[in-house]
Scaffold this active site. Structure first.
Site, PDB file in Angstrom:
ATOM      1  N   ARG A  35       1.010  -1.323   0.090  1.00 39.92           N
ATOM      2  CA  ARG A  35       0.064   0.148   0.152  1.00 39.92           C
ATOM      3  C   ARG A  35       0.913   1.174   0.069  1.00 39.92           C
ATOM      4  O   ARG A  35       0.454   2.362  -0.670  1.00 39.92           O
ATOM      5  CB  ARG A  35      -1.037  -0.116   1.395  1.00 39.92           C
ATOM      6  CG  ARG A  35      -2.038  -1.039   1.025  1.00 39.92           C
ATOM      7  CD  ARG A  35      -2.943  -0.868   2.312  1.00 39.92           C
ATOM      8  NE  ARG A  35      -3.911  -1.929   1.991  1.00 39.92           N
ATOM      9  CZ  ARG A  35      -4.749  -2.490   3.021  1.00 39.92           C
ATOM     10  NH1 ARG A  35      -4.326  -2.391   4.335  1.00 39.92           N
ATOM     11  NH2 ARG A  35      -5.953  -3.112   2.858  1.00 39.92           N
ATOM     12  N   LYS A 200     -18.540 -17.671   1.325  1.00 39.15           N
ATOM     13  CA  LYS A 200     -20.125 -17.405   1.882  1.00 39.15           C
ATOM     14  C   LYS A 200     -20.696 -16.716   0.523  1.00 39.15           C
ATOM     15  O   LYS A 200     -20.225 -15.633   0.091  1.00 39.15           O
ATOM     16  CB  LYS A 200     -19.959 -16.370   2.897  1.00 39.15           C
ATOM     17  CG  LYS A 200     -19.636 -17.000   4.350  1.00 39.15           C
ATOM     18  CD  LYS A 200     -19.934 -15.861   5.305  1.00 39.15           C
ATOM     19  CE  LYS A 200     -19.733 -16.754   7.025  1.00 39.15           C
ATOM     20  NZ  LYS A 200     -19.923 -15.406   7.740  1.00 39.15           N
ATOM     21  N   GLY A 356      -9.277  -9.418  -1.092  1.00 33.63           N
ATOM     22  CA  GLY A 356      -8.097  -9.952  -0.301  1.00 33.63           C
ATOM     23  C   GLY A 356      -7.522 -11.236  -0.911  1.00 33.63           C
ATOM     24  O   GLY A 356      -6.559 -11.293  -1.146  1.00 33.63           O
ATOM     25  N   GLY A 379     -12.956  -4.599   0.094  1.00 31.72           N
ATOM     26  CA  GLY A 379     -14.321  -3.947   0.250  1.00 31.72           C
ATOM     27  C   GLY A 379     -14.874  -2.900  -0.733  1.00 31.72           C
ATOM     28  O   GLY A 379     -16.044  -3.143  -1.227  1.00 31.72           O
TER      29      GLY A 379
HETATM   30  P1  AMP Z   1     -13.973 -14.868   1.023  1.00 34.92           P
HETATM   31  O1  AMP Z   1     -13.068 -13.842   2.330  1.00 34.92           O
HETATM   32  O2  AMP Z   1     -15.294 -15.034   1.315  1.00 34.92           O
HETATM   33  O3  AMP Z   1     -13.385 -14.503  -0.538  1.00 34.92           O
HETATM   34  O4  AMP Z   1     -13.221 -16.315   1.482  1.00 34.92           O
HETATM   35  C1  AMP Z   1     -12.019 -16.878   1.254  1.00 34.92           C
HETATM   36  C2  AMP Z   1     -11.750 -17.997   2.210  1.00 34.92           C
HETATM   37  O5  AMP Z   1     -12.667 -19.024   1.626  1.00 34.92           O
HETATM   38  C3  AMP Z   1     -10.453 -18.453   1.923  1.00 34.92           C
HETATM   39  O6  AMP Z   1      -9.958 -18.247   3.356  1.00 34.92           O
HETATM   40  C4  AMP Z   1     -10.494 -19.971   1.733  1.00 34.92           C
HETATM   41  O7  AMP Z   1     -10.057 -20.609   2.720  1.00 34.92           O
HETATM   42  C5  AMP Z   1     -11.930 -20.265   2.051  1.00 34.92           C
HETATM   43  N1  AMP Z   1     -12.606 -21.260   1.246  1.00 34.92           N
HETATM   44  C6  AMP Z   1     -12.378 -21.595  -0.194  1.00 34.92           C
HETATM   45  N2  AMP Z   1     -12.959 -22.576  -0.532  1.00 34.92           N
HETATM   46  C7  AMP Z   1     -13.444 -23.328   0.465  1.00 34.92           C
HETATM   47  C8  AMP Z   1     -14.370 -24.365   0.704  1.00 34.92           C
HETATM   48  N3  AMP Z   1     -14.691 -25.120  -0.151  1.00 34.92           N
HETATM   49  N4  AMP Z   1     -14.695 -24.770   2.167  1.00 34.92           N
HETATM   50  C9  AMP Z   1     -14.192 -23.868   3.088  1.00 34.92           C
HETATM   51  N5  AMP Z   1     -13.540 -22.777   2.858  1.00 34.92           N
HETATM   52  C10 AMP Z   1     -13.259 -22.512   1.787  1.00 34.92           C
END
Ligand code: AMP
Length: 398
Positions: A35, A200, A356, A379
């Site tokens: 950054r 999620k 991220g 974000g």
């Molecule tokens: P996000 O911040 O929503 O983009 O999520 C990123 C996180 O999702 C990372 O830490 C990954 O380890 C997790 N992730 C990706 N695929 C899976 C999965 N199949 N099951 C559980 N966690 C996951």
């Protein structure tokens, strides 16, 4: 607003909102200076013109006023180094007598770093009086903090009203962030694929809904894919699932069909008997995962299926990993996608990676310089692609 590169800063005092919220270790050493490096071209242009630079930033999450560990003084030496040894004046408060006196005595080519804006609660509250006090320090306001552009804080948005239109502008970083994001959202050459992954569905609903209006294809990978699988009647074992989003997932699939957008879900998955690096692994269809097993990465067929779509695309947006890439056994899918995005880019596609974890993944796997643009905004980028008007952008443009 003025265009930064056309503006002559000679003898002008520029107050730049930067995002110097860098990680520090226990010894107050910077562990990732991305950054800070990103702000250097903007600073250099102003100093090179014979202008004066006043830098302001937030740093960490101080609870109640000044805290030593959140002081921007820890960044002084590295900032000077990044600028080739330029001296850095430091004001122990971002407003008040010392800040005004130091700013008042500055000469062309000099640089002043202000203490953490968030030592004043008024910053996050978007307090108008606080914003006015900050504005008194300089002639021109430059917003170069894309990472906080989705916040209507005093220094990122409210301050704009104290500068006439020709004295407020984006810095070089912000200019390129906004240009890349706008190119993908409003001027995407088709076929346009959005690759959405991560944990999620709930975090990504708005972005998927907005992309349904624009993309040709949407690839859904990562943990969120299993909510879609289950919604369609699949067996997902112990994979991540948001039960309260099953209906939403079905609605997204229906809307996509109506709009002619092709949604791609992973045909197979690398499954594990526990959420751990040393788990036993196997491969199964993503909609037929046995009880006691969970999908932690996309499988080889899904990689091929997704890479095929990416290979034929002219515009690519990627947010979120395809699996638990932090663990060696489950990083293959994310690596494959990173390589496919890089290959498509080398053949003329425009690719934007943001958010991220996907940024961490392209850095970790060595593809950061093989995609068209890696965004510094997590974000902020998500909200941009949700279709929201970001206060930090609107304040400069209005
Ligand atoms: P996000 O911040 O929503 O983009 O999520 C990123 C996180 O999702 C990372 O830490 C990954 O380890 C997790 N992730 C990706 N695929 C899976 C999965 N199949 N099951 C559980 N966690 C996951």
């Amino acid at each position: 607003m003025s265009k930064f590169s056309n503006y002559n800063f000679n003898n002008q005092k520029a107050l730049i909102r930067v995002d110097f919220n860098v990680p520090l270790n226990d010894q107050f050493e910077i562990t990732d200076d991305t950054r800070m490096k990103a702000a250097v071209p903007t600073i250099k242009k102003i100093l090179g013109d014979g202008g004066m630079v006043i830098l302001m930033s937030h740093f960490g999450r101080p609870k109640d006023g000044p805290e030593d560990k959140y002081s921007l003084k820890h960044l002084i030496d590295h900032l000077s180094e990044l600028l080739g040894g330029t001296g850095v004046f430091f004001a122990k408060d971002c407003i008040g007598e010392q800040a005004y006196l130091t700013a008042g005595m500055m000469r062309p080519g000099e640089l002043l770093l202000l203490e953490n804006l968030r030592f004043h609660k008024e910053e996050e509250k978007g307090d108008i009086k606080f914003a006015e006090k900050l504005s008194k320090l300089a002639d021109v306001w430059v917003n170069d903090a894309f990472g906080t552009a989705h916040r209507a804080h005093a220094s990122t948005a409210v301050i704009a009203q104290f500068f006439p239109a020709e004295k407020r502008m984006f810095g070089l970083l912000m200019e390129s962030e906004v240009a890349s994001a706008e190119k993908v959202l409003h001027k995407a050459e088709k076929p346009f694929v959005a690759i959405i992954g991560g944990a999620k569905v709930s975090d990504k609903i708005l972005i998927i809904e907005n992309l349904l209006e624009r993309a040709t294809d949407i690839i859904i990978g990562g943990g969120m894919a299993y909510t879609f699988m289950k919604a369609e009647g699949g067996a997902i074992g112990g994979s991540l699932c948001e039960e309260d989003r099953l209906q939403t997932a079905l609605e997204i699939l229906k809307k996509a069909e109506e709009k002619g957008v092709c949604i791609h879900l992973p045909s197979d998955s690398v499954i594990a008997d526990k959420f751990a690096a040393d788990a036993q692994t196997s491969v199964a269809p993503s909609n037929n995962i046995p009880g006691g097993w969970m999908g932690l990465d996309i499988g080889a067929n899904a990689c091929e299926q997704f890479c095929n779509v990416i290979r034929h695309s002219k515009t690519i947006l990627w947010n979120g990993p395809m699996g638990v890439f932090e663990m060696h056994n489950f990083q293959h899918g994310t690596k494959c996608i990173a390589k496919a995005v890089a290959d498509a880019t080398s053949k003329g596609a425009f690719s934007l990676v943001g958010g991220g974890d996907s940024v961490a993944a392209v850095n970790q796997f060595g593809f950061a310089d093989k995609v068209s643009y890696v965004s510094t905004g997590g974000g902020a980028l998500l909200e941009f692609f949700e279709g929201k008007l970001l206060p930090g952008i609107a304040a400069v443009q209005s």
